[in-house]
Design an enzyme around this catalytic site. Sequence first.
Site, PDB file in Angstrom:
ATOM      1  CB  CYS A  34      -1.167   0.323   1.456  1.00 32.17           C
ATOM      2  SG  CYS A  34      -0.223   0.478   2.801  1.00 32.17           S
ATOM      3  CB  CYS A  88      13.048  -8.981  12.103  1.00 37.32           C
ATOM      4  SG  CYS A  88      14.426 -10.604  11.293  1.00 37.32           S
TER       5      CYS A  88
END
Length: 165
Positions: free
Chosen positions: A67, A136
């Site tokens: 997005c 991460c």
Amino acid sequence: MTASIHLNPETAMPFDLSPPSDAQRAQLQAGLTPEERRVLLAHGTEAPFCGVFLDNKQTGHYCCRLCGLPLFASSTKFDSGTGWPSFFAPLDERHLGRITDTSHGMLRTEITCTRCASHLGHVFPDGPPPSFERHCLNSVCLQFVASGDRLPDPLQRGETALLAG
């Protein structure tokens, strides 16, 4: 439905956090590679030490691959030695969702894009100061925007203004 628009304290720039419509989501997903689909939509993980952004040292921002929502500034990226791009703090905490993940016999916190709910990776409590968090991320979940370039705006919300380096 009221749009969730807020001002980012770092940039004073509005980001609309309301989810994409079903038609927009279908259009965005149609442009994904099979690997991007597996990781972003099916909560997969890319192999360590192979992601395109692992060794990226450019100045800019990392955005959601689906997005375009800005997620992390390059100034918060660090070498965690884990094989995945790692960041000690998001650009704006409101841009990340946190979900308890008990898959693979572990207790972890999954992070997702708040706007489109795409899987990004996990956050762990073993990062550097000041947050002591290690976000991460999978490189396939991200797109990089160099300083001075316009943000992606696949939802056509007028969010292409420049972010400061």
